[in-house]
Design a protein around this motif. Structure first.
Motif, PDB file in Angstrom:
ATOM      1  N   THR A 113      -6.134  -2.053   3.203  1.00 41.10           N
ATOM      2  CA  THR A 113      -5.428  -3.323   3.324  1.00 41.10           C
ATOM      3  C   THR A 113      -6.274  -4.312   4.108  1.00 41.10           C
ATOM      4  O   THR A 113      -6.944  -3.941   5.067  1.00 41.10           O
ATOM      5  N   GLY A 140      -7.993  -0.405  -3.796  1.00 43.23           N
ATOM      6  CA  GLY A 140      -7.909   1.046  -3.865  1.00 43.23           C
ATOM      7  C   GLY A 140      -8.493   1.635  -5.123  1.00 43.23           C
ATOM      8  O   GLY A 140      -8.962   0.909  -6.018  1.00 43.23           O
ATOM      9  N   ALA A 172       0.834  -1.201   0.000  1.00 42.16           N
ATOM     10  CA  ALA A 172       0.000   0.000   0.000  1.00 42.16           C
ATOM     11  C   ALA A 172       0.869   1.252   0.000  1.00 42.16           C
ATOM     12  O   ALA A 172       0.574   2.234  -0.698  1.00 42.16           O
ATOM     13  N   ILE A 222      -1.717   6.659   7.211  1.00 42.04           N
ATOM     14  CA  ILE A 222      -2.246   5.313   7.409  1.00 42.04           C
ATOM     15  C   ILE A 222      -2.724   5.154   8.840  1.00 42.04           C
ATOM     16  O   ILE A 222      -2.080   5.624   9.782  1.00 42.04           O
ATOM     17  N   ASP A 231      -5.887   0.620   7.289  1.00 40.14           N
ATOM     18  CA  ASP A 231      -5.305  -0.696   7.538  1.00 40.14           C
ATOM     19  C   ASP A 231      -6.360  -1.548   8.239  1.00 40.14           C
ATOM     20  O   ASP A 231      -6.559  -1.463   9.445  1.00 40.14           O
ATOM     21  N   ALA A 257       1.080   9.548   2.148  1.00 41.49           N
ATOM     22  CA  ALA A 257      -0.102   8.911   2.733  1.00 41.49           C
ATOM     23  C   ALA A 257      -0.147   9.079   4.238  1.00 41.49           C
ATOM     24  O   ALA A 257       0.894   9.239   4.902  1.00 41.49           O
ATOM     25  N   ILE A 310      -5.009   5.821   3.877  1.00 38.16           N
ATOM     26  CA  ILE A 310      -4.955   4.356   3.861  1.00 38.16           C
ATOM     27  C   ILE A 310      -5.607   3.815   5.127  1.00 38.16           C
ATOM     28  O   ILE A 310      -5.218   4.186   6.238  1.00 38.16           O
ATOM     29  N   ILE A 330      -7.004   3.789  -0.203  1.00 33.48           N
ATOM     30  CA  ILE A 330      -6.440   2.438  -0.235  1.00 33.48           C
ATOM     31  C   ILE A 330      -6.858   1.712   1.041  1.00 33.48           C
ATOM     32  O   ILE A 330      -6.919   2.319   2.117  1.00 33.48           O
TER      33      ILE A 330
END
Length: 435
Positions: free
Chosen positions: A270, A286, A123, A209, A244, A207, A242, A268
């Motif tokens: 994960t 994503g 990512a 996250i 997670d 990013a 992002i 994005i």
């Protein structure tokens, strides 16, 4: 290999200590022999209720028949080709399903890897390729894996980072909202502003996250309001957001993805853990334009998107639909929360009961003061529960949080049995401390 009947947990632990490095931790001196649903039996025949779920891997439970059937059928066809050499339809079908299930009114693309840490690493690769920027911001208390980039992103030094540096450059940490410990959402946003002022200009950040609910960090949740503020900040500066969802994903929080509850979509996402019900598989999902930024050959892996794991993941999605496991996740969470709040009313050592869906935790403290974390009581309670036949996990920056990640297929009777053991274990642990 045929198992010899005289093998015991103690004998196997002796072999383990001789053959394996000390750095490979193990929560309990127990060796599993078989499992079903939300129950495990060790090599000595003792039964345990599983409130750990392989650390959030078994939302569909141990040995779900649909997953076993799907994997067995794939075994009859082929086990491996390497998708980048010879492709297979199940990989494409799974990507199509995840693209459709992820939030966001935009075109999406996905690809698969083997572990959660790999998903996080990739990512970051995708974010850097798209933005042409290098810096990344994570949060204190977050956990993102044990690889070098994963450790750099992780906001907890011991035991995950101690002795393993140096780490990749240009990774910065902001404060994560934690009202119980005096960190408001305003404080968290101010810490981002401070990073932009003192450490890295926004134009160099690829990013931000975060985990929607911090797993190892203690089950602290990012509220929809906080996620929306992050989304606005990212949009202002051209930064990717992002989510997670390695631990929160695949239905643990009452929706397929926790970020569905934000009201805004990350760029994005994960996933790993329960995505394939115990088979090693992770995903990066994503925006299509973002995902297409990496050069051909820049993404992938030899075992990434293994056909057995893809078959299992497709079965997981099917089971969630047919067995209404998202509804069950919410019901499990309500049952856990209600019982644990009742326990809190009896014991001032429980500073807080919190969670999202079936991702529920209790935080233990001394003298009713949340600013005095009680790691010793937490450790005693986990050990006492194990003696009574319940597997629990602790977590948290101060090692004073007990988290429940029971398989969603557990019956109400089994949940109540486990919760009874939790209550009895806390009472016994408190008594032992006072003796």
């Amino acid at each position: 290999m045929q198992r010899e009947s005289h093998f015991t947990n103690a004998a196997l632990m002796a072999r383990r200590r001789a053959a394996l490095p000390n750095g490979l931790g193990q929560g309990f001196e127990i060796f599993a022999d078989r499992a079903e649903g939300a129950e495990v039996w060790d090599v000595e025949g003792r039964r345990y209720i599983d409130f750990a779920g392989g650390i959030a891997v078994l939302n569909t439970g141990h040995r779900h028949p649909a997953l076993m059937k799907a994997v067995a059928e794939q075994l009859e066809r082929f086990t491996h080709t390497c998708f980048q050499v010879l492709a297979y339809e199940s990989y494409v079908e799974l990507a199509e399903k995840l693209n459709a299930m992820a939030p966001g009114n935009f075109a999406k693309k996905s690809f698969f890897l083997t572990t959660g840490a790999e998903a996080v690493e990739n990512a970051i690769k995708v974010a850097r390729a798209y933005t042409k920027r290098s810096a990344v911001i994570a949060f204190g208390g977050g956990f993102h894996g044990r690889t070098l980039m994963g450790m750099a992103l992780t906001g907890k030094v011991v035991p995950y980072k101690a002795g393993f540096g140096p780490f990749p450059a240009e990774v910065f940490h902001a404060k994560f909202p934690n009202p119980l410990h005096g960190v408001s959402e305003d404080d968290a946003m101010a810490s981002l502003d401070a990073l932009f002022k003192y450490d890295v200009e926004p134009a160099r950040v690829a990013a931000i996250i975060l985990e929607p609910v911090q797993g190892e960090g203690g089950f602290y949740a990012a509220s929809p309001a906080f996620a929306q503020r992050l989304r606005a900040l990212c949009d202002q500066h051209g930064i990717l957001l992002i989510a997670d969802e390695v631990q929160t994903g695949a239905g643990r929080t009452g929706t397929w993805l926790a970020c569905e509850q934000w009201g805004v979509a990350p760029d994005i996402i994960t996933m790993a853990k329960s995505l394939a019900g115990g088979m090693p598989l992770s995903a990066v999902i994503g925006k299509a334009e973002v995902m297409d930024a990496a050069a051909v050959g820049g993404l992938g892996g030899t075992y990434a998107g293994n056909p057995l794991a893809c078959a299992s993941a497709l079965a997981v999605i099917d089971v969630f639909e047919k067995e209404n496991l998202l509804e069950r996740s919410r019901a499990v969470g309500e049952r856990l929360t209600r019982r644990l709040q009742a326990l809190q009313a009896q014991h001032n050592c429980i500073a807080e009961v919190r969670g999202l869906g079936a991702m529920v935790a209790i935080e233990l403290c001394k003298n009713g003061d949340p600013h005095q974390p009680d790691a010793d009581l937490t450790k005693r309670m986990v050990a006492e529960a194990q003696k009574r036949g319940l597997i629990l996990l602790s977590c948290g920056v101060y090692a004073n949080v007990i988290r429940v990640l029971v398989p969603l297929v557990a019956s109400d009777a089994l949940l109540d049995e486990g919760l009874d053991i939790m209550a009895a274990s806390l009472t016994a642990s408190l008594a032992a401390a006072q003796a």
